[in-house]
Design an enzyme around this catalytic site. Structure first.
Site, PDB file in Angstrom:
ATOM      1  N   GLY A  31      32.233  65.703  -7.850  1.00 51.80           N
ATOM      2  CA  GLY A  31      32.336  66.940  -8.314  1.00 51.80           C
ATOM      3  C   GLY A  31      30.751  67.484  -8.396  1.00 51.80           C
ATOM      4  CG  ASN A  32      30.256  71.420  -8.232  1.00 52.03           C
ATOM      5  OD1 ASN A  32      30.130  72.145  -9.128  1.00 52.03           O
ATOM      6  ND2 ASN A  32      31.208  71.541  -7.096  1.00 52.03           N
ATOM      7  NE  ARG A  33      23.568  69.613 -12.713  1.00 50.80           N
ATOM      8  CZ  ARG A  33      22.932  71.030 -12.957  1.00 50.80           C
ATOM      9  NH1 ARG A  33      23.286  71.611 -13.872  1.00 50.80           N
ATOM     10  NH2 ARG A  33      22.036  71.244 -12.102  1.00 50.80           N
TER      11      ARG A  33
END
Ligand code: CTP
Length: 236
Positions: A44-46
């Site tokens: 995933g990412n932030r």
């Protein structure tokens, strides 16, 4: 006593207001996609979804009919918008391409994964002592696909998540390559703005020029972006 449909229309008018985007359909994607590795793990990412949620809320405030494609939001979705959960890049691609067909404005604020695990295990992978090597395959660039199929008059907005000084040149190149009308450039190397922050500082790029927007809460940045969208609509 007024007819029921008149009362309904009046209530709708009061709720939606008579804003400048009244009668327009706005599709916004927000958040960050999660690409499954197995039953419990993901890549995933932030992205928190704050910028996209602020855009959806502001478009609604301006009277638009808003659909929000939500990829794992860390913040609540605004009231009064149609919410469609799109946790993975494939979900977002499917829903965006389908729903963009009759949208007047499409804003791709979501951080869509560029790569996903080539193989996702249905069960949870048990731990062992060996290394786990992953193969990642590219996903579809949804914004480019939308640029390729967009109906006449639709305003298409992309975000460029860049790091450092070369960002502006890369955002100019993305504006041209992805077939968008407006690109919002933000520097993701700074921790005080952009990803997972309350504020943002952006540059708006269109074919007509570039406009820096000073650091401000994401709600104010959303307002500046939609002012630019309204100008693009007005100029046909
Ligand atoms: N985007 C998309 N589909 C993807 C990846 C990105 O639609 N698979 C959209 C994002 O929503 C954003 C824009 O493309 O509006 C730019 O994303 P960015 O990550 O900055 O650019 P990339 O094209 O992925 O280029 P790079 O990673 O090389 O900077």
């Amino acid at each position: 006593m007024a007819e029921a449909d008149e009362i309904l229309a009046a209530a709708h008018e009061l709720l939606v207001g008579t804003g400048p985007l009244r009668g327009k359909r706005v599709l916004v994607s927000a958040g960050g996609t999660r690409e499954p590795l197995d039953a419990v793990r993901f890549v995933g990412n932030r992205s928190s979804g704050r910028m996209g949620v602020a855009l959806a809320a502001e478009a609604r405030r301006r009277g638009a009919e808003v659909t929000l494609l939500a990829a794992n939001l860390a913040v609540p979705a605004p009231a009064g918008v149609e919410l469609v959960e799109t946790p993975t890049a494939a979900d977002l691609e499917r829903e965006a391409l389908r729903r963009a067909v009759d949208a007047d404005v499409v804003v791709m604020a979501a951080a869509v994964a560029d790569y996903r695990p080539a193989e996702a295990l249905a069960a949870k992978r048990p731990k062992d002592t060996a290394a786990w090597t992953l193969e990642l395959e590219p996903t579809t660039d949804v914004l480019s696909a939308l640029g390729g199929q967009r109906p006449d008059g639709q305003v298409l907005v992309g975000f460029a998540a860049e790091t450092g000084a070369a960002g502006l040149e890369r955002a100019r190149e993305k504006l041209a390559r992805k077939g968008a009308d407006l690109f919002v450039l933000n520097d993701v190397s700074r921790t005080d703005i952009g990803f997972d922050a309350y504020e943002n500082e952006v540059t708006l790029l269109t074919a007509r020029g570039e406009r820096p927007i000073a650091k401000a809460p994401k709600e104010a940045i959303a307002s500046a972006i939609l002012d630019e969208v309204e100008a693009l609509i007005a100029n046909g």
